[in-house]
Design a protein around this motif. Sequence first.
Motif, PDB file in Angstrom:
ATOM      1  N   LEU A   1       0.827  -1.202   0.000  1.00 38.78           N
ATOM      2  CA  LEU A   1       0.000   0.000   0.000  1.00 38.78           C
ATOM      3  C   LEU A   1       0.867   1.260   0.000  1.00 38.78           C
ATOM      4  O   LEU A   1       0.597   2.228  -0.728  1.00 38.78           O
ATOM      5  CB  LEU A   1      -0.910  -0.016   1.225  1.00 38.78           C
ATOM      6  N   LEU A   2       1.944   1.250   0.790  1.00 37.29           N
ATOM      7  CA  LEU A   2       2.853   2.398   0.814  1.00 37.29           C
ATOM      8  C   LEU A   2       3.564   2.579  -0.524  1.00 37.29           C
ATOM      9  O   LEU A   2       3.790   3.710  -0.972  1.00 37.29           O
ATOM     10  CB  LEU A   2       3.868   2.218   1.944  1.00 37.29           C
ATOM     11  N   ASN A   3       3.938   1.495  -1.183  1.00 34.27           N
ATOM     12  CA  ASN A   3       4.578   1.572  -2.495  1.00 34.27           C
ATOM     13  C   ASN A   3       3.650   2.202  -3.527  1.00 34.27           C
ATOM     14  O   ASN A   3       4.075   3.016  -4.372  1.00 34.27           O
ATOM     15  CB  ASN A   3       5.009   0.187  -2.958  1.00 34.27           C
ATOM     16  N   LEU A   4       2.363   1.854  -3.464  1.00 32.43           N
ATOM     17  CA  LEU A   4       1.402   2.437  -4.389  1.00 32.43           C
ATOM     18  C   LEU A   4       1.269   3.941  -4.160  1.00 32.43           C
ATOM     19  O   LEU A   4       1.211   4.734  -5.114  1.00 32.43           O
ATOM     20  CB  LEU A   4       0.038   1.766  -4.227  1.00 32.43           C
ATOM     21  N   ARG A   5       1.248   4.360  -2.910  1.00 33.90           N
ATOM     22  CA  ARG A   5       1.135   5.777  -2.610  1.00 33.90           C
ATOM     23  C   ARG A   5       2.415   6.530  -3.008  1.00 33.90           C
ATOM     24  O   ARG A   5       2.346   7.679  -3.470  1.00 33.90           O
ATOM     25  CB  ARG A   5       0.842   5.972  -1.129  1.00 33.90           C
TER      26      ARG A   5
ATOM     27  N   ARG B   1       4.377   5.695  -5.521  1.00 34.52           N
ATOM     28  CA  ARG B   1       4.319   5.799  -6.971  1.00 34.52           C
ATOM     29  C   ARG B   1       3.364   6.908  -7.394  1.00 34.52           C
ATOM     30  O   ARG B   1       3.632   7.647  -8.343  1.00 34.52           O
ATOM     31  CB  ARG B   1       3.875   4.470  -7.573  1.00 34.52           C
ATOM     32  N   ARG B   2       2.264   7.033  -6.675  1.00 30.87           N
ATOM     33  CA  ARG B   2       1.313   8.096  -6.996  1.00 30.87           C
ATOM     34  C   ARG B   2       1.932   9.477  -6.812  1.00 30.87           C
ATOM     35  O   ARG B   2       1.706  10.395  -7.608  1.00 30.87           O
ATOM     36  CB  ARG B   2       0.069   7.968  -6.110  1.00 30.87           C
ATOM     37  N   SER B   3       2.741   9.632  -5.785  1.00 31.81           N
ATOM     38  CA  SER B   3       3.414  10.911  -5.556  1.00 31.81           C
ATOM     39  C   SER B   3       4.355  11.256  -6.704  1.00 31.81           C
ATOM     40  O   SER B   3       4.429  12.414  -7.143  1.00 31.81           O
ATOM     41  CB  SER B   3       4.185  10.868  -4.232  1.00 31.81           C
ATOM     42  N   ARG B   4       5.065  10.268  -7.217  1.00 32.52           N
ATOM     43  CA  ARG B   4       5.964  10.502  -8.346  1.00 32.52           C
ATOM     44  C   ARG B   4       5.185  10.910  -9.595  1.00 32.52           C
ATOM     45  O   ARG B   4       5.609  11.796 -10.353  1.00 32.52           O
ATOM     46  CB  ARG B   4       6.797   9.258  -8.626  1.00 32.52           C
TER      47      ARG B   4
END
Length: 464
Positions: free
Chosen positions: A223-227, A229-232
């Motif tokens: 879940l943290l990895n997805l967030r 990636r969204r920030s990038r």
Amino acid sequence: MHSVRPIQRMTLLAILLILAAGGCAPTVHVEGPRPITSSSWSIQSVSKSPAPARFSGLLNAPELEVLTHQALENNSDVRIASARVAQSNALLRAARQATLPEVSLAASANQRFQNKSGSPLDFRNSFAQLDVNLDLDLFGRLTAGKRAALSRTRAAELEGAAVVLAVESDVASAYVQRITLTRRIAILDTNIERAVELDRVVRVRSAEGDATRVDQGLQSIRLLNLRERRSRLLQALDQTRTALAILTGTEAPQFSVTLDNVDTLTIPQLGSPLPSDLLAARPDVRASEALIEAAKGDVAQARAAFLPQIGISMQGLLETATSTPLGKSLNIGSSLLMPIFSRGRLQSALQFASAIQVEVVERYRQKILAALAEVEDARSAGQRATERAKLLDAIVEEARLTARLASVRYIEGEEDLLSVLDAQTSLSDAEDAQVIGWQERLTAQIALYRSMGGYSAKTKEVSK
């Protein structure tokens, strides 16, 4: 009769000098461009009759059309190109003026204060004269300069058209990239929602003893990895806004952009003119052709400098003084100017102009090869991206089914968490790749549009 013979002898001598000088003028070999031998493209056959169209219209994107209009009005590169056209026009006017007669008016007056009776200003000594000088340009020196200036003006106009095409393509590319990032962020948001729901299920099962702390940690990491990636992607999205601001000549803090509805956009399938017809469509190639003509004019002008310059001057067309009536005298004469001691300098100038002409021809050839390669690459990229799009559609369908089954089986206790995580990661990656594939198809068409000079031989619109 005695006064006529010296004039005849001088005329005969002048003719002999002209003929002798003409024979002494060096000969120059002028390079010519090699013809194109390719008769078709390597990918598929195409139509022969190109028709112009704006890419924003082909994409069915009204907002992109507005951005393109703003860019063509305010973009710095477009305005610089327009200024260069104005500079070339000024030089062309100067070259044209050089072929016209030179008219000069001279006037003088002496004034004296009078202390006695009469006018306070007494112009007793005054003079006015109108003279005309004309260079006959028998050997085309001035005409060659005018042709060179005209060709350079045409080249500047065509280079301006190439800049317009480049700006239009850059705006379309940045716009498509922004739409793609927006879609990718939307997909990530959906995947984050799925991950949050799965995280809730894992925590419930962990509380009931059906899941381990490791399972809970793995899902939290995903879940943290997805967030992250969204920030990038959000950062990249911000950069597309500032890129569009620069292209449209707008200050970035004041710039905002509204995106078209993705569902209404179309991916145009552009046909290409034949390789031989491509040269007439590419403004940069045509500009190189104009520069070849300009270089030829420079060579002709440099060669004509070896030949005599013959002029006619007429003095006293309008002459008056205080003591004489208007136009009492008229003097007509001719001049013959021949280079004698400056031959070495003229030879260097001719060699320089000839070398420039060879360079321009080679640059033209280089431009042709690059244009043909760009069309080949763009056509190949479009075809391969279309092939990948079909594969990605199948992958996404399978990944969605697999992720749905894995989630159901995990809830029922028939699958472990790793299988669910793998299935959801595969689905997320497949959906993201599908959007990137959509971008690649559009980017390939933009590249093809630009490489064809903004012309399409046959346009078909395919829904996304």
